[in-house]
Enzyme design. Structure first.
Site, PDB file in Angstrom:
ATOM      1  N   CYS A  19       0.872  -1.182   0.000  1.00  0.00           N
ATOM      2  CA  CYS A  19       0.000   0.000   0.000  1.00  0.00           C
ATOM      3  C   CYS A  19       0.908   1.230   0.000  1.00  0.00           C
ATOM      4  O   CYS A  19       2.136   1.125   0.141  1.00  0.00           O
ATOM      5  CB  CYS A  19      -0.903  -0.001   1.235  1.00  0.00           C
ATOM      6  SG  CYS A  19       0.018   0.089   2.796  1.00  0.00           S
ATOM      7  N   GLU A 133       0.155  -0.513  16.389  1.00  0.00           N
ATOM      8  CA  GLU A 133      -0.676   0.631  16.025  1.00  0.00           C
ATOM      9  C   GLU A 133      -1.635   1.002  17.157  1.00  0.00           C
ATOM     10  O   GLU A 133      -1.851   2.178  17.454  1.00  0.00           O
ATOM     11  CB  GLU A 133      -1.469   0.323  14.746  1.00  0.00           C
ATOM     12  CG  GLU A 133      -2.262   1.515  14.248  1.00  0.00           C
ATOM     13  CD  GLU A 133      -3.130   1.174  13.045  1.00  0.00           C
ATOM     14  OE1 GLU A 133      -4.243   1.734  12.967  1.00  0.00           O
ATOM     15  OE2 GLU A 133      -2.709   0.364  12.202  1.00  0.00           O
ATOM     16  N   THR A 171      -6.310   0.567  11.720  1.00  0.00           N
ATOM     17  CA  THR A 171      -6.542   0.717  10.275  1.00  0.00           C
ATOM     18  C   THR A 171      -6.524  -0.591   9.502  1.00  0.00           C
ATOM     19  O   THR A 171      -6.992  -0.643   8.364  1.00  0.00           O
ATOM     20  CB  THR A 171      -5.488   1.650   9.648  1.00  0.00           C
ATOM     21  OG1 THR A 171      -4.194   1.062   9.787  1.00  0.00           O
ATOM     22  CG2 THR A 171      -5.508   3.022  10.308  1.00  0.00           C
ATOM     23  N   ASN A 231      -3.173  -7.250   8.778  1.00  0.00           N
ATOM     24  CA  ASN A 231      -4.002  -7.206   7.566  1.00  0.00           C
ATOM     25  C   ASN A 231      -3.868  -8.493   6.754  1.00  0.00           C
ATOM     26  O   ASN A 231      -4.817  -8.921   6.096  1.00  0.00           O
ATOM     27  CB  ASN A 231      -3.685  -5.959   6.727  1.00  0.00           C
ATOM     28  CG  ASN A 231      -2.406  -6.069   5.937  1.00  0.00           C
ATOM     29  OD1 ASN A 231      -2.382  -6.575   4.824  1.00  0.00           O
ATOM     30  ND2 ASN A 231      -1.305  -5.601   6.517  1.00  0.00           N
TER      31      ASN A 231
END
Length: 328
Positions: A19, A133, A171, A231
């Site tokens: 990303c 995070e 996220t 993720n």
């Protein structure tokens, strides 16, 4: 007559892999090494991928768990996952020159946490306990934030004023799981407000969407990614929920087991987490091709054109700054 076996094919997800935030962070380490020379210290893994970390280590990056491990007067970079304000304070105390490679989308969540805390909201942070995070975001407003690690955590949540409650999220979560948690929270706190924009990263959503599209057709889905990548692990879960009979997470092609292809497996889905370089996906495709899975079809869920500028600190002479700090 012997029945003709079904044609073997690969469904290749698009988008997949890096990303914009990961690309920015990895390039930032490479640029820092190029401009300032080795060593460049990095607090925690710059991104959660074994291959990326090993590659950068060979170039002169040194990964540490804590700021205290960085020698005074050195350059330290903060990872894409972000850090709490106390980490910046620790770096200043140790007279370190810093480069902040926090993903801008994570920085957005940090700023939301600070703003809502100033307005005296109770902040319900949806995320996984212990994730870097989550630790960084929680550190922005520790007196106002409480972690909600999935729908099962909702029952124990208590707030001061049900009319002043907001949710934020890590996220890299599964979109579906997050919204399930949000729905449970709204049932308990009807006046719960949502962040001004979606916290779940666009890349996370796009990669999950592509896996949903391929999952219903795939007998097996192979997700390329490291086991500490949130993720990437979510993509395995999404594939199974979408209908894939089985899904596995691998760092490298040589981790794929021949047994996974046994039986009537004719369609294999392939994707990769947001911190995975394309060379690792190519290795998986080559491994599959050698076993008869040569036909590759692209499953395209979205176009991605977002890019982020490099950390502003890379425009300064950080070696000189680090030396000046250490001589104070």
């Amino acid at each position: 007559m012997t029945p003709t076996p079904p044609a073997r094919r690969v469904l290749l997800a698009a988008p997949r892999g890096y990303c914009a935030g990961v690309d920015r962070a990895v390039i930032a380490v490479e640029k820092a090494l190029e401009q300032y020379g080795a060593p460049i210290y990095v607090r925690h893994e710059i991104v959660h991928n074994k291959y990326v970390v090993q590659t950068l280590e060979k170039k002169g990056a040194i990964f540490v768990d804590e700021t205290a491990e960085v020698p005074e007067g050195s350059i330290v970079m903060f990872s894409a996952h972000g850090v709490a304000p106390i980490v910046h304070e620790e770096a200043a105390e140790r007279k370190l020159a810093t480069i902040d490679a926090t993903c801008p989308l994570v920085t957005k969540v940090h700023k939301e946490a600070v703003r809502f805390a100033k307005e005296d909201y109770d902040i319900l942070l949806i995320g996984h306990e212990g994730h870097e995070e989550v630790i960084g975001t929680s550190g922005e407003a520790p007196d106002h934030i409480q972690l909600v690690d999935g729908p099962s955590d909702v029952e124990k949540v208590e707030v001061r004023d049900p009319s002043k409650v907001v949710w934020l999220s890590q996220t890299t979560l599964s979109v579906d799981e997050t919204m399930e948690t949000v729905d449970a929270l709204k049932e308990k706190f009807p006046q719960l407000i949502s962040p001004p924009s979606d916290d779940i990263c666009y890349a996370t959503q796009n990669r999950q969407l592509a896996v949903k599209q391929m999952g219903a057709e795939a007998d097996l889905v192979i997700v390329v990614g490291s086991r500490n990548s949130s993720n990437s692990k979510r993509l395995v879960e999404v594939a199974k929920l979408a209908g894939a009979r089985e899904a596995y997470l691998v760092d490298f092609a040589d981790e794929i087991e021949e047994a996974w292809l046994e039986g009537d497996v004719s369609t294999v889905g392939v994707t990769s987490g947001a911190s995975v370089p394309e060379v690792l996906v190519e290795g998986v495709l080559e491994w599959l091709a050698q076993r008869g899975f040569e036909d590759v079809e692209i499953v395209k869920a979205a176009e991605e054109s977002i890019t982020f500028s490099l950390p502003k600190e890379l425009r300064r002479d950080l070696r000189a700054e680090a030396s000046a700090l250490s001589n104070r």
